[in-house]
Design an enzyme around this catalytic site. Structure first.
Site, PDB file in Angstrom:
ATOM      1  N   GLY A  43       0.811  -1.216   0.000  1.00  0.00           N
ATOM      2  CA  GLY A  43       0.000   0.000   0.000  1.00  0.00           C
ATOM      3  C   GLY A  43       0.843   1.265   0.000  1.00  0.00           C
ATOM      4  O   GLY A  43       0.542   2.236  -0.701  1.00  0.00           O
ATOM      5  N   CYS A  44       1.911   1.245   0.768  1.00  0.00           N
ATOM      6  CA  CYS A  44       2.789   2.416   0.860  1.00  0.00           C
ATOM      7  C   CYS A  44       3.519   2.654  -0.459  1.00  0.00           C
ATOM      8  O   CYS A  44       3.742   3.802  -0.852  1.00  0.00           O
ATOM      9  CB  CYS A  44       3.767   2.259   2.009  1.00  0.00           C
ATOM     10  SG  CYS A  44       2.944   2.160   3.621  1.00  0.00           S
TER      11      CYS A  44
END
Length: 158
Positions: A43-44
């Site tokens: 996600g990052c």
């Protein structure tokens, strides 16, 4: 808890390129600050790549973008190199800045409770006030939503 219109907490943090970045030195422009949990996680990575891909549009609209996580400068440098990121990443190792912004707190995963970064984004106006904020950010299309809000706020100022 911060609210829209509040003065953004000022800070100075080391960046991925070894230069200290101080929020107060960025007055007179919009600043997007996004807090993310960990370098090189799925996600990052998506979030950082999306902000990097949109950076020219943010700059065209008078804004800079800063990513903040508790990761080390070395971790940030590897993350940037691996994904050719174009945004500065700041190291908040003691999470003191995240605490000031309400982006550090209790999380739950697989029944385990722990403290960590709460994925959040803040749009700060040229006067240093919080113009908008996002909590519990969902990564998909988030950079576009932030850019759209920046453009809306700028058009309302014109």
């Amino acid at each position: 808890m911060l609210s829209i219109g509040d003065t953004a907490p000022i800070f100075c943090l080391p960046s991925s390129d070894g230069i200290e970045i101080c929020l107060q030195n960025l007055r007179n422009s919009f600043v997007v600050i996004y807090f993310y949990p960990k370098d090189s996680t799925p996600g990052c990575t998506t979030e950082a790549c999306d902000f990097s891909a949109s950076l020219a549009h943010f700059v065209e609209n008078g804004a800079c973008v800063l990513g903040i996580s508790p990761d080390s400068i070395q971790s940030h440098q590897k993350f940037i190199n691996k994904h050719t990121l174009t945004i500065p990443l700041l190291c908040d190792g003691d999470h003191s800045v995240a605490l000031q912004y309400g982006a550090w707190g209790e999380k739950k995963m697989y029944g385990k409770v722990y403290e960590g970064i709460l994925r959040s984004t803040f749009l700060i106006d040229p006067q240093g006030k919080i113009a908008f904020m996002w909590h519990k950010v969902k990564v998909k299309d988030h950079a576009k939503a932030v850019l759209d809000k920046l453009m809306e706020i700028r058009s309302n100022l014109a």
